[in-house]
Design a protein around this motif. Structure first.
Motif, PDB file in Angstrom:
ATOM      1  N   LEU A  28     -23.094 -30.302 -16.488  1.00 33.08           N
ATOM      2  CA  LEU A  28     -23.424 -30.416 -15.068  1.00 33.08           C
ATOM      3  C   LEU A  28     -24.934 -30.513 -14.896  1.00 33.08           C
ATOM      4  N   THR A  84     -28.077 -23.217  -9.277  1.00 32.63           N
ATOM      5  CA  THR A  84     -26.679 -23.532  -9.594  1.00 32.63           C
ATOM      6  C   THR A  84     -26.347 -23.118 -11.020  1.00 32.63           C
ATOM      7  N   SER A  93     -16.186 -15.462  -5.253  1.00 33.86           N
ATOM      8  CA  SER A  93     -16.057 -14.678  -6.486  1.00 33.86           C
ATOM      9  C   SER A  93     -15.970 -13.178  -6.202  1.00 33.86           C
ATOM     10  N   ARG A 150     -20.895  -3.442  -3.215  1.00 35.41           N
ATOM     11  CA  ARG A 150     -21.039  -4.891  -2.998  1.00 35.41           C
ATOM     12  C   ARG A 150     -21.046  -5.248  -1.518  1.00 35.41           C
ATOM     13  N   TYR A 185     -19.829 -19.931  -3.158  1.00 34.57           N
ATOM     14  CA  TYR A 185     -19.309 -19.638  -4.501  1.00 34.57           C
ATOM     15  C   TYR A 185     -19.336 -18.124  -4.737  1.00 34.57           C
ATOM     16  N   VAL A 186     -20.471 -17.490  -4.338  1.00 35.09           N
ATOM     17  CA  VAL A 186     -20.582 -16.044  -4.548  1.00 35.09           C
ATOM     18  C   VAL A 186     -19.545 -15.315  -3.695  1.00 35.09           C
ATOM     19  N   ILE A 218     -16.294 -14.140 -16.080  1.00 35.65           N
ATOM     20  CA  ILE A 218     -14.993 -14.649 -16.531  1.00 35.65           C
ATOM     21  C   ILE A 218     -14.697 -14.143 -17.939  1.00 35.65           C
ATOM     22  N   ALA A 270     -13.498 -10.662 -17.705  1.00 35.34           N
ATOM     23  CA  ALA A 270     -12.193 -10.498 -17.071  1.00 35.34           C
ATOM     24  C   ALA A 270     -11.069 -11.079 -17.917  1.00 35.34           C
ATOM     25  N   TYR A 271     -11.342 -12.157 -18.651  1.00 29.65           N
ATOM     26  CA  TYR A 271     -10.272 -12.832 -19.389  1.00 29.65           C
ATOM     27  C   TYR A 271     -10.405 -12.695 -20.891  1.00 29.65           C
ATOM     28  N   LEU A 310     -17.617 -24.367  -7.978  1.00 36.58           N
ATOM     29  CA  LEU A 310     -19.017 -24.633  -8.313  1.00 36.58           C
ATOM     30  C   LEU A 310     -19.159 -25.985  -9.004  1.00 36.58           C
ATOM     31  N   ILE A 311     -18.266 -26.255  -9.970  1.00 37.92           N
ATOM     32  CA  ILE A 311     -18.359 -27.532 -10.686  1.00 37.92           C
ATOM     33  C   ILE A 311     -18.131 -28.693  -9.721  1.00 37.92           C
ATOM     34  N   GLN A 338     -27.226 -33.467 -13.240  1.00 37.23           N
ATOM     35  CA  GLN A 338     -28.201 -33.300 -12.156  1.00 37.23           C
ATOM     36  C   GLN A 338     -29.571 -33.833 -12.561  1.00 37.23           C
ATOM     37  N   ALA A 340     -13.913 -19.681  -8.107  1.00 38.83           N
ATOM     38  CA  ALA A 340     -15.307 -19.903  -7.734  1.00 38.83           C
ATOM     39  C   ALA A 340     -15.971 -20.846  -8.729  1.00 38.83           C
ATOM     40  N   PHE A 341     -15.647 -20.691 -10.022  1.00 38.92           N
ATOM     41  CA  PHE A 341     -16.252 -21.557 -11.035  1.00 38.92           C
ATOM     42  C   PHE A 341     -15.840 -23.010 -10.811  1.00 38.92           C
ATOM     43  N   ARG A 374      -8.803 -11.440 -10.597  1.00 41.13           N
ATOM     44  CA  ARG A 374      -9.749 -12.132 -11.475  1.00 41.13           C
ATOM     45  C   ARG A 374      -9.676 -13.640 -11.324  1.00 41.13           C
ATOM     46  N   ARG A 375      -8.597 -14.137 -10.739  1.00 41.59           N
ATOM     47  CA  ARG A 375      -8.525 -15.580 -10.515  1.00 41.59           C
ATOM     48  C   ARG A 375      -9.568 -16.055  -9.501  1.00 41.59           C
ATOM     49  N   LEU A 401     -23.799 -22.598  -2.510  1.00 42.10           N
ATOM     50  CA  LEU A 401     -24.082 -21.541  -3.478  1.00 42.10           C
ATOM     51  C   LEU A 401     -23.625 -20.197  -2.938  1.00 42.10           C
ATOM     52  N   LEU A 407     -12.630 -15.481  -9.794  1.00 45.03           N
ATOM     53  CA  LEU A 407     -13.761 -15.939 -10.609  1.00 45.03           C
ATOM     54  C   LEU A 407     -13.572 -17.378 -11.050  1.00 45.03           C
ATOM     55  N   THR A 408     -12.378 -17.682 -11.580  1.00 42.22           N
ATOM     56  CA  THR A 408     -12.165 -19.060 -12.030  1.00 42.22           C
ATOM     57  C   THR A 408     -12.123 -20.019 -10.849  1.00 42.22           C
ATOM     58  N   LEU A 449     -21.248 -16.523 -13.498  1.00 37.97           N
ATOM     59  CA  LEU A 449     -19.790 -16.536 -13.330  1.00 37.97           C
ATOM     60  C   LEU A 449     -19.090 -16.578 -14.681  1.00 37.97           C
ATOM     61  N   GLU A 497      -3.613 -17.259 -16.863  1.00 41.07           N
ATOM     62  CA  GLU A 497      -3.311 -17.341 -15.427  1.00 41.07           C
ATOM     63  C   GLU A 497      -1.863 -17.738 -15.177  1.00 41.07           C
ATOM     64  N   THR A 544     -20.845 -28.996  -6.936  1.00 41.72           N
ATOM     65  CA  THR A 544     -22.131 -29.518  -7.404  1.00 41.72           C
ATOM     66  C   THR A 544     -22.041 -31.008  -7.675  1.00 41.72           C
ATOM     67  N   LEU A 546     -26.181 -19.297 -11.370  1.00 44.42           N
ATOM     68  CA  LEU A 546     -24.948 -18.772 -10.779  1.00 44.42           C
ATOM     69  C   LEU A 546     -23.743 -19.126 -11.647  1.00 44.42           C
ATOM     70  N   VAL A 580     -18.792 -32.572 -18.468  1.00 40.68           N
ATOM     71  CA  VAL A 580     -18.159 -31.718 -17.458  1.00 40.68           C
ATOM     72  C   VAL A 580     -16.650 -31.890 -17.488  1.00 40.68           C
TER      73      VAL A 580
END
Lengths: 490, 118
Positions: free
Chosen positions: B36, B87, A152, A109, A148-149, B98, B101-102, A167-168, B40, A163-164, A157-158, A145, A160-161, B94, B114, A171, B90, B23
């Motif tokens: 979302l 967006t 992540s 990566r 966010y990457v 997730i 991972a979860y 992102l929300i 948009q 970054a999510f 692993r937190r 954008l 990821l959440t 993600l 968490e 945006t 991506l 959302v």
């Protein structure tokens, strides 16, 4: 002649380097390219600041299409200063990145990390330099954008959440910005910021313009993590890889503060708008952030989260400064963008050096004063700067901010600034206490960071002290930039 | 202009609020991303609506066309559509990470996992 095209090169060089970087098969080559490009960008930014200081604002017509039809890149003192901050932090972070990324990311990566970093740099520089409101949105999304990457990529692993969630919220913020710009375009028929600023004054009483301003303010406040809209920030900073945290903490929210200044002072011509109590709103939110976020930081045991909450408080100082509405207040806000970028980059970098763990608690800093004296010293300087002790950059801001508040007879505001400094003393002390007064833990100590990580840290620490001692240059620059926006101080 | 004359803008506001509500209210991460996206898209409609000129045709350079819609918002929205697609891609990527991972994509279950981490 190449010098005339510096504004375009500032953005184009990192933009083209990003896909080029993706084609490189070796991480080492990607790092070299990213480093060279970061230094080039910093050089260009310094050259632009030099030119603007000597000759006044630069207007660059992209593709030779004259503004307001074509996209204009406009560099004045304010955004030249921000460009230097963003590109300068990038140039300091890149030498640090190589060793730090190798410690924290899986090998496959690493190249992708540099690609995303270059795109993020492109976006941030683009937001700062552009003179076109819609172009600003495009760069805002490029930087968002890619961040966010970048977030992540964290090992926990937190990440990821986090970054999510970013992102929300990011945006939604960017879409609010587009709605605001759309409403302004409906009313004026232009997207060039200077042109908009010229056409808006007779329309300021229209509800549509006020709605546009509300959308723009809320959208950008989400991006800059102003206190009640900050929920994405702490985890994003805490679980991202160290380099990413250092870079984003020092640049991303600061660029958003710049956009806020641009909207309020250039686009709408100041805070004295009919029917909109902007001053109390901005100052109130700023002070709320300073107190509430500092209180949370005091009780936080995860060091990176503690520093993230401290960042929120520091953003409060900037918003308070620009909410005062005077040239002196705005100058304090602008100079704090620079000072806080230095302070937080130092602290996050030091914490990243201190331990290789993803989740760093106060215990991981124990005995740091003996194990890694330089890293501990950097934490000490950073913490002193957050408190606002003289000789550090933090003091310069506090002094300027209190002076600005007293100049308009707002002594309660000055008291809140002092109170927030006291709260910073409490959590700053917890860091310093762990580093210097806790015994060495029994467990095997973290590996000492290589020289490539310590050298940038030393550079930033020295800069924290240097610009704290010789504050005239940065403060003078900020005052000139503020005077150009508000008119000279009385 | 009558209420019906603002038909497009009513649709924009209804879609915008629908998307925004999804959302905020939905706990499922995929549904959040789609909310979302609706949010948009409503803004795209806002821009396209403002570009419309009464009686105007598509903005094409031809000898017999003199009245045409404003092409600039169309171009802006082309850019915004690209941003929206990126967006969404991506965001969904993600969500996949997730899920791995979860083991879940429900917000409350993720929060519970968490909450037990150090």
């Amino acid at each position: 002649m190449i010098q005339a095209h510096l504004p375009a090169l500032q953005v184009v060089v990192p933009l083209f380097a990003a896909p080029l970087c993706l084609l490189l098969p070796w991480p080492r080559a990607a790092w070299l390219l990213a480093t060279v490009v970061s230094w080039l960008a910093a050089g260009i930014a310094l050259a632009l600041l030099w030119t603007v200081r000597a000759e006044g604002p630069i207007s660059y017509a992209l593709g030779s299409w004259p503004p307001p039809i074509g996209i204009e890149y406009r560099v004045d003192l304010l955004n030249a200063f921000i460009l230097v901050i963003v590109a300068g932090i990038g140039a300091v972070v890149m030498p640090f990145a190589k060793a730090s990324v190798e410690r924290e990311l899986p090998p496959e990566r690493i190249v992708l990390f540099y690609v995303m970093y270059l795109l993020c740099l492109t976006g941030l520089l683009g937001i700062t330099i552009t003179g076109d409101a819609f172009n600003l949105f495009v760069f805002l999304e490029i930087s968002s954008l890619s961040s966010y990457v970048l977030i992540s990529l964290g090992r926990d692993r937190r990440a990821l959440t986090a970054a999510f969630r970013y992102l929300i919220m990011g945006t939604i913020g960017a879409t609010f910005y587009v709605i605001g710009i759309g409403l302004l375009y409906m009313l004026t028929g232009t997207l060039n910021i200077a042109d908009l600023a010229a056409r808006l004054p007779p329309l300021l009483t229209l509800p549509a313009v006020q709605a546009a301003l509300a959308f723009l303010l809320v959208g950008i406040s989400l991006k800059l993590a102003l206190f009640p809209l900050h929920l994405w920030l702490p985890n994003a900073y805490a679980y991202a890889p160290t380099v990413v945290t250092v870079f984003l903490a020092a640049t991303a929210t600061k660029v958003s503060v710049y956009v806020l200044i641009r909207i309020l002072y250039t686009l709408f011509g100041g805070l004295d708008l009919p029917e909109l109590p902007l001053r109390p709103a901005l100052m109130g939110l700023g002070m709320l952030a300073m107190i509430a976020a500092s209180l949370v930081a005091i009780f936080e045991t995860n060091v990176k989260r503690m520093l993230a909450y401290s960042s929120l408080a520091q953003i409060g100082y900037m918003v308070l400064g620009l909410g005062l509405g005077t040239a002196a207040g705005l100058a304090a806000g602008i100079v704090h963008i620079f000072n806080h970028a230095l302070t937080k980059a130092t602290l996050f970098m030091a914490v990243g050096c201190a331990s290789q763990r993803q989740v760093i608690g106060l215990r991981d800093l124990a005995g740091l004063g003996r194990r890694m004296p330089l890293v501990a010293a950097a934490i000490l300087v950073g913490a002193l700067s957050l408190v606002g002790v003289p000789v550090t950059v933090g003091f310069v801001t506090k002094w300027a901010l209190i002076q600005a508040a007293l100049a308009v007879d707002l002594w309660p505001v000055a008291l809140v600034v002092l109170a927030s400094g006291l709260l910073a003393l409490i959590y700053g002390w917890r860091l310093v206490e762990a580093a210097y007064f806790q015994p060495l833990p029994d467990e095997p100590a973290a590996v000492a960071p290589p020289l490539a990580m310590q050298a940038p840290l030393l550079l930033l620490t020295v800069a924290c002290l240097l610009f704290g001692l010789a504050a005239g240059w940065t403060l003078g620059l900020a005052e000139d930039a503020a005077a150009a926006l508000v008119g000279p101080a009385p | 202009m009558s209420v019906l004359g603002l038909f497009n803008y009513w649709i924009v506001i209804v879609l915008m609020m629908l998307g925004f509500y999804v959302v905020i209210a939905q706990g499922n991460l995929v549904k959040k991303i789609f909310g979302l996206n609706i949010f948009q898209v409503s803004v795209f409609l806002l821009y396209i609506s403002m570009a419309k000129v009464d009686g105007g045709t598509a903005p094409i350079l031809a000898p017999h066309i003199s009245l045409y819609s404003n092409p600039l918002p169309h171009v802006l929205i082309l850019t915004a559509i690209v941003v929206g697609v990126a967006t969404m891609a991506l965001g969904l990527a993600l969500v996949v990470r997730i899920k791995r991972a979860y083991g879940t994509i429900e917000e409350d279950e993720i929060a519970a996992i968490e909450g037990e981490l150090p």
